[in-house]
Design an enzyme around this catalytic site. Structure first.
Site, PDB file in Angstrom:
ATOM      1  N   GLY A  49       0.840  -1.183   0.000  1.00  0.00           N
ATOM      2  CA  GLY A  49       0.000   0.000   0.000  1.00  0.00           C
ATOM      3  C   GLY A  49       0.878   1.237   0.000  1.00  0.00           C
ATOM      4  N   GLN A  54       3.121   9.777   2.058  1.00  0.00           N
ATOM      5  CA  GLN A  54       4.420   9.147   1.776  1.00  0.00           C
ATOM      6  C   GLN A  54       5.055   9.673   0.493  1.00  0.00           C
ATOM      7  OE1 GLN A  54       2.863   4.944   2.402  1.00  0.00           O
ATOM      8  NE2 GLN A  54       4.989   4.746   3.021  1.00  0.00           N
ATOM      9  N   CYS A 102       7.317  -0.909   6.317  1.00  0.00           N
ATOM     10  CA  CYS A 102       6.801   0.292   5.653  1.00  0.00           C
ATOM     11  C   CYS A 102       7.853   0.817   4.689  1.00  0.00           C
ATOM     12  CB  CYS A 102       6.495   1.347   6.711  1.00  0.00           C
ATOM     13  SG  CYS A 102       5.861   2.893   6.048  1.00  0.00           S
ATOM     14  N   LEU A 103       7.403   1.280   3.524  1.00  0.00           N
ATOM     15  CA  LEU A 103       8.343   1.839   2.537  1.00  0.00           C
ATOM     16  C   LEU A 103       9.039   3.095   3.061  1.00  0.00           C
ATOM     17  CD1 LEU A 103       6.221   1.510  -0.731  1.00  0.00           C
ATOM     18  CD2 LEU A 103       8.132   0.062  -0.025  1.00  0.00           C
ATOM     19  N   HIS A 144      -2.829   0.246   8.624  1.00  0.00           N
ATOM     20  CA  HIS A 144      -1.482   0.803   8.427  1.00  0.00           C
ATOM     21  C   HIS A 144      -1.543   2.001   7.471  1.00  0.00           C
ATOM     22  CE1 HIS A 144       3.018   0.342   7.771  1.00  0.00           C
ATOM     23  NE2 HIS A 144       2.654   1.129   6.770  1.00  0.00           N
ATOM     24  N   GLU A 145      -2.255   1.839   6.348  1.00  0.00           N
ATOM     25  CA  GLU A 145      -2.298   2.919   5.350  1.00  0.00           C
ATOM     26  C   GLU A 145      -3.087   4.121   5.869  1.00  0.00           C
ATOM     27  OE1 GLU A 145      -0.206   2.812   3.072  1.00  0.00           O
ATOM     28  OE2 GLU A 145       0.220   0.689   3.360  1.00  0.00           O
ATOM     29  N   HIS A 148      -1.193   6.391   8.187  1.00  0.00           N
ATOM     30  CA  HIS A 148      -0.304   7.358   7.522  1.00  0.00           C
ATOM     31  C   HIS A 148      -0.997   8.703   7.327  1.00  0.00           C
ATOM     32  CE1 HIS A 148       3.427   5.357   6.447  1.00  0.00           C
ATOM     33  NE2 HIS A 148       2.805   4.312   5.947  1.00  0.00           N
TER      34      HIS A 148
END
Ligand code: NI
Length: 191
Positions: A49, A54, A102-103, A144-145, A148
Protein backbone atom coordinates in the site's frame (compact mmCIF):
# COMPACT_ATOMS: atom_id res chain seq x y z
CA UNK A 1 2.11 9.04 -14.66
CA UNK A 2 5.34 9.11 -12.80
CA UNK A 3 7.20 7.19 -10.15
CA UNK A 4 7.18 9.46 -7.12
CA UNK A 5 9.83 9.83 -4.43
CA UNK A 6 8.87 8.07 -1.19
CA UNK A 7 9.49 10.13 1.96
CA UNK A 8 11.64 8.44 4.58
CA UNK A 9 11.19 8.52 8.35
CA UNK A 10 12.39 11.84 9.70
CA UNK A 11 10.75 13.84 6.92
CA UNK A 12 8.04 16.03 8.54
CA UNK A 13 5.47 15.24 5.82
CA UNK A 14 5.10 11.77 7.36
CA UNK A 15 3.92 13.41 10.60
CA UNK A 16 1.37 15.68 8.98
CA UNK A 17 -2.38 15.17 9.26
CA UNK A 18 -3.67 14.89 5.68
CA UNK A 19 -6.61 17.06 4.60
CA UNK A 20 -9.82 15.73 3.11
CA UNK A 21 -10.21 15.92 -0.66
CA UNK A 22 -13.29 17.76 -2.00
CA UNK A 23 -15.17 15.98 -4.79
CA UNK A 24 -14.49 18.72 -7.33
CA UNK A 25 -10.74 18.43 -6.71
CA UNK A 26 -10.83 14.61 -6.77
CA UNK A 27 -12.43 14.60 -10.21
CA UNK A 28 -9.86 16.86 -11.89
CA UNK A 29 -7.50 15.27 -14.45
CA UNK A 30 -4.55 16.45 -12.38
CA UNK A 31 -5.75 14.64 -9.27
CA UNK A 32 -6.61 11.49 -11.23
CA UNK A 33 -3.09 11.54 -12.68
CA UNK A 34 -1.71 11.85 -9.13
CA UNK A 35 -3.65 8.71 -8.11
CA UNK A 36 -2.25 6.87 -11.14
CA UNK A 37 1.25 7.92 -10.09
CA UNK A 38 0.62 6.62 -6.57
CA UNK A 39 -0.40 3.24 -7.99
CA UNK A 40 2.66 3.16 -10.22
CA UNK A 41 4.93 4.11 -7.32
CA UNK A 42 3.43 1.42 -5.05
CA UNK A 43 3.90 -1.24 -7.72
CA UNK A 44 7.43 -0.10 -8.54
CA UNK A 45 8.43 -0.35 -4.86
CA UNK A 46 6.52 -3.64 -4.36
CA UNK A 47 4.58 -2.03 -1.51
CA UNK A 48 1.32 -3.53 -0.28
CA UNK A 49 0.00 0.00 0.00
CA UNK A 50 0.97 3.64 -0.24
CA UNK A 51 -0.47 6.77 1.37
CA UNK A 52 -0.33 10.22 -0.23
CA UNK A 53 1.68 11.64 2.67
CA UNK A 54 4.42 9.15 1.78
CA UNK A 55 4.76 10.87 -1.59
CA UNK A 56 4.76 14.34 -0.05
CA UNK A 57 1.08 15.22 -0.60
CA UNK A 58 -0.93 15.78 2.61
CA UNK A 59 -4.26 14.62 1.15
CA UNK A 60 -6.43 11.75 2.38
CA UNK A 61 -5.78 9.18 -0.31
CA UNK A 62 -4.27 5.73 -0.01
CA UNK A 63 -3.87 2.89 -2.46
CA UNK A 64 -3.45 -0.81 -1.72
CA UNK A 65 -2.81 -3.88 -3.81
CA UNK A 66 -1.38 -7.27 -2.96
CA UNK A 67 -0.80 -9.73 -5.77
CA UNK A 68 1.73 -12.38 -4.75
CA UNK A 69 3.86 -9.65 -3.18
CA UNK A 70 7.58 -10.48 -2.92
CA UNK A 71 8.01 -8.23 0.15
CA UNK A 72 5.12 -9.97 1.93
CA UNK A 73 4.79 -13.42 0.31
CA UNK A 74 2.37 -14.69 2.99
CA UNK A 75 -0.14 -11.83 2.60
CA UNK A 76 -3.53 -12.69 1.12
CA UNK A 77 -4.13 -10.87 -2.15
CA UNK A 78 -5.95 -7.52 -2.13
CA UNK A 79 -7.40 -6.28 -5.42
CA UNK A 80 -6.37 -2.73 -6.31
CA UNK A 81 -8.19 -0.50 -3.82
CA UNK A 82 -8.17 3.29 -3.70
CA UNK A 83 -9.56 5.02 -0.63
CA UNK A 84 -10.28 8.75 -0.52
CA UNK A 85 -11.19 10.39 2.81
CA UNK A 86 -11.35 7.02 4.59
CA UNK A 87 -12.93 6.46 8.00
CA UNK A 88 -12.26 3.16 9.75
CA UNK A 89 -14.49 1.89 12.55
CA UNK A 90 -13.38 -1.22 14.46
CA UNK A 91 -16.22 -3.75 14.74
CA UNK A 92 -14.84 -5.42 17.84
CA UNK A 93 -12.05 -5.08 20.34
CA UNK A 94 -10.41 -8.25 19.01
CA UNK A 95 -6.89 -7.62 17.79
CA UNK A 96 -4.18 -9.72 16.19
CA UNK A 97 -0.43 -9.34 16.10
CA UNK A 98 0.86 -8.15 12.74
CA UNK A 99 4.55 -8.02 11.83
CA UNK A 100 4.65 -4.79 9.82
CA UNK A 101 7.09 -2.96 7.60
CA UNK A 102 6.80 0.29 5.65
CA UNK A 103 8.34 1.84 2.54
CA UNK A 104 9.05 4.95 4.63
CA UNK A 105 10.85 3.03 7.40
CA UNK A 106 13.77 1.31 5.70
CA UNK A 107 14.80 -2.18 6.78
CA UNK A 108 12.76 -2.36 9.96
CA UNK A 109 9.86 -4.53 10.99
CA UNK A 110 8.00 -4.87 14.27
CA UNK A 111 4.88 -6.28 15.87
CA UNK A 112 1.80 -4.07 15.92
CA UNK A 113 -1.60 -5.07 17.32
CA UNK A 114 -4.40 -4.37 14.83
CA UNK A 115 -8.18 -4.71 14.93
CA UNK A 116 -9.21 -7.83 13.10
CA UNK A 117 -12.56 -6.51 11.81
CA UNK A 118 -13.30 -3.05 10.51
CA UNK A 119 -15.96 -1.06 8.74
CA UNK A 120 -14.42 1.02 5.95
CA UNK A 121 -16.21 4.12 4.72
CA UNK A 122 -14.54 6.17 2.01
CA UNK A 123 -14.89 7.41 -1.53
CA UNK A 124 -13.44 5.61 -4.51
CA UNK A 125 -11.31 7.51 -7.03
CA UNK A 126 -14.41 8.71 -8.88
CA UNK A 127 -16.08 9.93 -5.71
CA UNK A 128 -18.50 7.02 -5.35
CA UNK A 129 -19.07 5.88 -1.76
CA UNK A 130 -17.41 2.75 -0.42
CA UNK A 131 -18.92 1.09 2.64
CA UNK A 132 -17.60 -2.36 3.38
CA UNK A 133 -16.20 -4.65 6.02
CA UNK A 134 -12.62 -5.91 5.96
CA UNK A 135 -11.19 -8.63 8.14
CA UNK A 136 -7.97 -10.37 9.09
CA UNK A 137 -4.54 -9.56 7.66
CA UNK A 138 -6.15 -7.27 5.08
CA UNK A 139 -7.70 -5.23 7.91
CA UNK A 140 -4.14 -4.73 9.20
CA UNK A 141 -3.05 -3.30 5.85
CA UNK A 142 -6.03 -0.90 5.80
CA UNK A 143 -5.17 0.35 9.32
CA UNK A 144 -1.48 0.80 8.43
CA UNK A 145 -2.30 2.92 5.35
CA UNK A 146 -5.02 4.99 7.02
CA UNK A 147 -2.67 5.64 9.97
CA UNK A 148 -0.30 7.36 7.52
CA UNK A 149 -3.04 9.90 6.74
CA UNK A 150 -3.08 10.86 10.44
CA UNK A 151 0.71 11.21 10.57
CA UNK A 152 1.15 7.89 12.39
CA UNK A 153 3.79 5.32 11.49
CA UNK A 154 3.69 1.64 12.48
CA UNK A 155 6.64 2.09 14.82
CA UNK A 156 4.48 4.44 16.94
CA UNK A 157 2.21 1.46 17.59
CA UNK A 158 4.91 -1.10 18.34
CA UNK A 159 4.18 -1.91 21.99
CA UNK A 160 7.36 -3.88 22.58
CA UNK A 161 10.40 -2.30 20.88
CA UNK A 162 12.23 -5.59 21.39
CA UNK A 163 10.19 -6.99 18.48
CA UNK A 164 11.89 -4.53 16.08
CA UNK A 165 14.16 -6.26 13.59
CA UNK A 166 15.72 -5.89 10.18
CA UNK A 167 14.12 -7.65 7.21
CA UNK A 168 16.98 -10.15 7.17
CA UNK A 169 16.52 -11.03 10.84
CA UNK A 170 12.75 -11.20 10.35
CA UNK A 171 13.32 -13.87 7.69
CA UNK A 172 15.80 -15.72 9.91
CA UNK A 173 14.14 -15.45 13.31
CA UNK A 174 10.44 -14.79 12.94
CA UNK A 175 9.06 -15.52 9.48
CA UNK A 176 8.28 -19.23 9.91
CA UNK A 177 6.32 -18.65 13.13
CA UNK A 178 4.60 -15.57 11.71
CA UNK A 179 3.50 -17.51 8.63
CA UNK A 180 1.77 -20.03 10.91
CA UNK A 181 0.05 -17.15 12.74
CA UNK A 182 -1.07 -15.65 9.39
CA UNK A 183 -2.41 -19.03 8.28
CA UNK A 184 -4.57 -19.26 11.39
CA UNK A 185 -5.93 -15.74 10.87
CA UNK A 186 -6.70 -16.44 7.21
CA UNK A 187 -8.45 -19.70 8.16
CA UNK A 188 -10.51 -17.86 10.76
CA UNK A 189 -11.24 -14.56 9.02
CA UNK A 190 -10.82 -15.42 5.34
CA UNK A 191 -8.18 -12.82 4.51
NI1 NI B 1 3.68 2.46 5.48
Amino acid sequence: MAILKVAQIGHPILRQQARTVPLEELRTPGFQAFIDSMIETMRDAAGAGLAATQVHEPVQVCVMEVKDNPRYPYKPNIPLTILVNPVLTPLSETKFENFEGCLSVPDLRGIVRRHVELRVQALDRLGEPIDRIVRGITAGTFQHECDHLQGTLFIDRVEDPRTLCTWKEFARQHEARFREHVKEIVEHYGS
